[in-house]
Write an enzyme that holds these catalytic residues in place. Structure first.
Site, mmCIF file in Angstrom:
data_model
loop_
_atom_site.group_PDB
_atom_site.id
_atom_site.type_symbol
_atom_site.label_atom_id
_atom_site.label_comp_id
_atom_site.label_asym_id
_atom_site.label_seq_id
_atom_site.Cartn_x
_atom_site.Cartn_y
_atom_site.Cartn_z
ATOM 1 N N GLY A 41 7.346 134.364 -17.896
ATOM 2 C CA GLY A 41 6.319 134.750 -18.870
ATOM 3 C C GLY A 41 5.303 135.644 -18.193
ATOM 4 O O GLY A 41 4.719 135.279 -17.171
ATOM 5 N N ALA A 45 -1.852 135.477 -18.448
ATOM 6 C CA ALA A 45 -1.836 134.472 -17.377
ATOM 7 C C ALA A 45 -0.759 134.820 -16.348
ATOM 8 O O ALA A 45 -1.013 134.839 -15.136
ATOM 9 C CB ALA A 45 -1.584 133.080 -17.958
ATOM 10 N N ARG A 331 -13.243 127.591 -36.114
ATOM 11 C CA ARG A 331 -12.027 127.931 -36.837
ATOM 12 C C ARG A 331 -11.473 126.794 -37.672
ATOM 13 O O ARG A 331 -11.049 126.990 -38.804
ATOM 14 C CB ARG A 331 -10.965 128.394 -35.848
ATOM 15 C CG ARG A 331 -11.323 129.708 -35.232
ATOM 16 C CD ARG A 331 -10.342 130.117 -34.173
ATOM 17 N NE ARG A 331 -10.716 131.445 -33.680
ATOM 18 C CZ ARG A 331 -10.090 132.066 -32.690
ATOM 19 N NH1 ARG A 331 -9.079 131.492 -32.081
ATOM 20 N NH2 ARG A 331 -10.477 133.260 -32.306
ATOM 21 N N HIS A 402 -1.741 129.625 -35.437
ATOM 22 C CA HIS A 402 -2.248 130.614 -34.493
ATOM 23 C C HIS A 402 -2.082 130.234 -33.021
ATOM 24 O O HIS A 402 -1.467 130.948 -32.251
ATOM 25 C CB HIS A 402 -3.723 130.858 -34.811
ATOM 26 C CG HIS A 402 -4.379 131.894 -33.974
ATOM 27 N ND1 HIS A 402 -3.879 133.167 -33.876
ATOM 28 C CD2 HIS A 402 -5.488 131.866 -33.185
ATOM 29 C CE1 HIS A 402 -4.666 133.881 -33.067
ATOM 30 N NE2 HIS A 402 -5.630 133.100 -32.619
#
Lengths: 639, 251
Positions: A41, A45, A331, A402
């Site tokens: 990945g 990060a 949120r 999300h």
């Protein structure tokens, strides 16, 4: 039973990271060159970690499923990145940032990790600026800040509505520099299909080359997962359509415990679903709520056009319910309030599943030019998709899946319960508790990648300097590769009628309806049965076209859907277990008389950590108690 | 609406490709262009045929994965729009739509509409960075940057690396892509130190990997979904030429 220990350093909160840094073991420069790190990945990060670890001298092998690291979904983060610089002299500090994240997460995150995240945030901004990230500036030439997402100070750094893109490209540049130096080797268009564990330690991965279909083995002294979140569990979400849980799930099945899987953030301001063909939902940055006002008609099922509804027939429900924070509530609160109005029949649009976000007053007060400067690109994006011009008619928005606060459990060193397996960024669970504040994701990803992992990984690798280069001929590689191939063969052989996407859509609908913005016992139990039935149907009626020995996007999707079934069942089990409401997790049984979330601190102040016991078996629950020594537990009120 | 699609099909890098015609009925105006292709793939799969492979990920115009040559236009007929942002409202009943992959020697076809753009990474590796090691950075506000410069750097930095500039150019030139990165860094004090060396190395790599030269037709600018300007190329040339002069002086 798998053991876990958070390994929080001794000492006062403000000193823990310094104490830890001076006590971890170090690896001398000559030895670093003998150590191989596998990193899966390459979003913010992962890219930040790759460049930093390469600079230190380690050999990094980096993997991503896209054609280049620059495409990872960090690229789509819009609003900004938080840091405690206090450039505005508005009373901000590391402690206040820490406190806001802990409170925003509804007191379900670890104090020590969050404090550290706040602590390294300032250095992260320095780093990104040095890397050439063109953050917004004032006329003085100094960096600009804005207020963002449910806090009362201005600590958010931003680059128009493209902060994630700019941060990622900064980290990616640094990573490309290490590729040129030979310290990072990039393997793109690879899907990680399994983790290889030898004598209890993570030693490699099995990947599928997405171009040739070849199954490959890669070995290293340790493995880092920076594989993002699983918001695509709902099928329609704000995530890139390729985002998936498979790498994290493979690690989970090999012994990495999974924490708080049902903590998943529903973002309040997404463009609503337009039709059944839709492949994803597009986020509209929550920075829009700084100037936009959210409302629905006061009359149920009001079919008039927005501009024909007079002022006194509009219900600005956030301002009504939460006078102190108004349209800027966090949120989770904003999302639930929108759902509440729509469920009650006040929603607008063809489906009744949307609310208005109106800029009329802001344009009147500040002028069209000022609004264009702030949100021009977002207004354009909205216009392209819907054909409506937000300068003239209000936007229509609705919540969408999300961000996953839950993820692989990690200790203070960001190591999972498998020795030598690390998880960073959204893939871990550590910093955001039950709800993430805006502009906190980029902060966590870059902080962990640039400054935390490079320190803590050394503590482990210092004991590995005598371990020779790991060979991919080990029987564990053999075994993992064989299992992966069998799984692929099994998928190819079903030869049914329905595509992977069909199953993903159906699974997503179940999860959205019963394990989305609001959950209850009956619904969750029903969802569990529905998911199990759908999974059975999947293994009988899946159709994967073409062969496994070539570029095959249908096969990639099928593999991801298999793991979505796994995480779906675990999310439901976790949501069933947590009978309180906290953060994004709203249990209808646990609410105050006026419909606000009711936390039950005496019973649920813990991280729910789940152990995999085998296919078709329920997971076992472990608890990491959350101890709050530095903050007073408060009801999270935004009224 | 009912449409006819003419799509480039190619099994893999080694196979020879060809156009295949598909009739597609009941396409909704509400679909995005890629959702229309999803819809086509669904029908192909249900008929036992092989779906069309194409790159895509974020589907909101920011990751740069998608990129199709549609009716002779990189990213299709709309202005400042990536393929994934293109809507079917741009087309009408009875239309014939030709869909090809990016065509450039430097971007070989992998399968159907997917091309290999990894040479962009190679150019970045040659110098598309500021050599700032993690931890060495000074305090972020210690170097003020005039707002105009910061804004101009941002305007250059919005490139999504999709490759439309190359696909649109008759010379397959990557100058817009390369110059945007060179411009961004040259405009910032942090990137100034290495500006000339960066220009020299990135341009050399760009030539080496097989991109063509710029003859100022400006097609790249008109097809760039992010609105990058030709002026970046002028800026790059300035950095590149002065780098050469400096190099010649010092030898």
């Amino acid at each position: 039973m798998i053991k876990f220990d958070a390994k929080i350093p001794e000492g006062p909160l403000t000193e823990k990271w310094s104490i830890h840094k001076r006590s971890v073991k170090l690896v001398n420069p000559a030895n670093k060159t003998k150590l191989d790190i596998i990193l899966v990945g390459t979003g913010l990060a992962g890219a930040a970690a790759a460049s930093s670890l390469g600079e230190l001298g380690y050999n990094v092998k980096a993997f991503c499923f896209q054609d280049t690291p620059r495409r990872a979904h960090s690229v789509a983060a819009q609003g900004g990145i938080n840091a405690a610089k206090n450039y505005r002299n508005d009373g901000d500090s590391v402690y206040r940032l820490f406190y806001d994240v802990i409170k925003g997460g509804d007191f379900r995150a670890r104090e020590a990790n969050v404090y550290r995240a706040a602590e390294v945030s300032n250095q992260t901004i320095d780093q990104l600026v040095a890397a050439g990230v063109p953050f917004a500036r004032e006329y003085s030439g100094y960096l600009d800040n804005r207020s963002f997402g449910g806090v009362q100070v201005s600590r958010t750094f931003y680059a128009k509505g493209q902060t994630g893109q700019q941060c990622l490209l900064g980290a990616y540049s640094g990573m490309m520099r290490q590729v040129a130096k030979g310290k990072v080797t990039m393997y793109s268009r690879r899907d990680m299909l399994d983790l290889v564990v030898i004598d209890g330690k993570a030693r490699g991965i099995i990947t599928r080359n997405l171009v040739t279909g070849e199954i490959e083995r890669h070995a290293g002294h340790c493995v880092v997962l920076a594989t993002g979140g699983y918001g695509t569990i709902y099928y329609l979400s704000t995530l890139a359509v390729g985002s998936n849980v498979s790498a994290a799930w493979a690690a989970h099945k090999k012994g990495a415990l999974f924490a708080n899987p049902s903590f998943i953030q529903i973002h309040p301001t997404s463009i609503p679903q337009l039709n059944d063909y839709q492949a994803k939902l597009t986020l509209m940055s929550e920075s829009l709520r700084n100037d936009g006002r959210i409302w629905v008609p006061k009359k149920k099922g009001d079919a008039r056009a927005a501009n024909d509804i007079p002022e006194d027939e509009r219900d600005y429900y956030l301002e009504r319910r939460y006078p102190a924070f108004g349209n800027l509530v966090p949120r989770d609160v904003a999302s639930r309030a929108a759902k509440e109005r729509c469920d009650a029949g006040y929603g607008v649009g063809k489906t009744g599943l949307s609310v208005y976000l109106d800029f009329k007053d802001a344009i009147k007060k500040q002028g069209k030019k000022a609004i264009e400067n702030k949100y021009g690109n977002l207004f354009e994006l909205y216009y392209k998709i819907t054909g409506d011009n937000p300068y003239e008619v209000p936007m229509r928005i609705y919540p969408a899946g999300h961000y996953t606060m839950g993820g692989l459990w990690v200790d203070y060193n960001l190591m999972t319960t498998i020795e030598g397996l690390y998880a960073i960024g959204e893939a871990n669970f550590s910093d955001h508790g039950a709800n993430r504040l805006g502009a906190g994701s980029l902060m966590q990803c870059s902080g962990e990648g640039y400054f935390i992992l490079p320190v803590t990984i050394g503590d482990y690798l210092a004991d590995e300097i005598k371990t020779p280069r790991i060979s991919t001929d080990h029987p564990e590689f053999e075994k993992a590769e064989k299992e992966v191939k069998e799984k692929i063969d099994k998928l190819m052989a079903i030869n049914g009628k329905q595509t992977p996407t069909t199953f993903h859509k159906r699974l997503g609908k179940i999860m959205w309806d019963y394990c989305g913005m609001a959950r209850n016992e009956k619904g969750l139990q029903k969802a569990m049965i529905m998911v199990q039935e759908l999974e059975e149907e999947f293994w009988k009626d899946l159709k994967v076209s073409d062969s496994a020995k070539e570029l095959n996007q249908e096969l990639e999707k099928a593999g991801h859907v298999v793991d979505f079934f796994g995480i779906a069942k675990l999310m439901i089990q976790d949501a069933l277990n947590r009978k309180e409401s906290c953060g994004a997790h709203f249990r209808e049984e646990s609410q105050t008389p006026d419909g606000e979330a009711k936390r039950i601190h005496s019973e649920y102040s813990y991280v729910a950590i789940w152990e995999y016991l085998g296919e078709d078996k329920p997971h076992t629950l472990h608890k990491e108690p959350l101890v709050f020594e530095n903050v007073e537990l408060k009801e999270r009120s935004y009224k | 609406m009912n449409i006819t699609l003419e799509i480039w099909r190619q099994k893999d890098a080694k196979s020879k490709g060809k156009f295949v015609i598909y009739k597609l009925n009941d396409v909704s105006e509400e679909m995005s262009f890629l959702e229309m292709l999803d819809f086509l793939n669904n029908t192909l799969i249900s008929k036992g045929e092989s779906p069309v492979a194409f790159d895509h990920d974020c589907r909101e115009g920011i990751c740069g994965s998608c990129g199709l040559y549609i009716n002779g236009w990189a990213h299709g007929p709309a202005h400042l729009t990536t393929t994934c942002e293109l809507r079917m409202t741009k087309f009408k009943d009875g239309d014939k739509i030709t869909i090809e992959p990016w065509r450039s020697k430097a971007f070989p076809v992998i399968k159907d509409l997917i091309v290999d753009r990894s040479v962009f990474d190679k150019i970045m590796q040659a110098g598309g960075f500021i050599s700032a090691n993690s931890g060495a950075a000074p305090e972020a506000n210690s170097i003020p940057i005039p707002k105009d410069n910061a804004d101009a750097a941002f305007d250059a930095a919005v490139c999504i690396g999709c490759g439309a500039c190359v696909a649109a150019c008759k010379n397959s030139s990557a100058m817009l892509f390369v110059s945007a990165k060179i411009s961004q860094f040259a405009l910032l004090p942090q990137g100034k130190t290495e500006a000339k060396e960066r220009a020299r190395k990135m341009v050399a790599k760009m030539d080496e990997v097989g991109f063509g030269n710029c003859t100022n037709t400006g097609s790249c600018e008109t097809r760039c979904p992010k609105g990058l300007k030709l002026t970046h190329i002028a800026k790059m040339n300035r950095e590149f030429i002065t780098a050469k002069i400096v190099a010649e002086k010092s030898t």
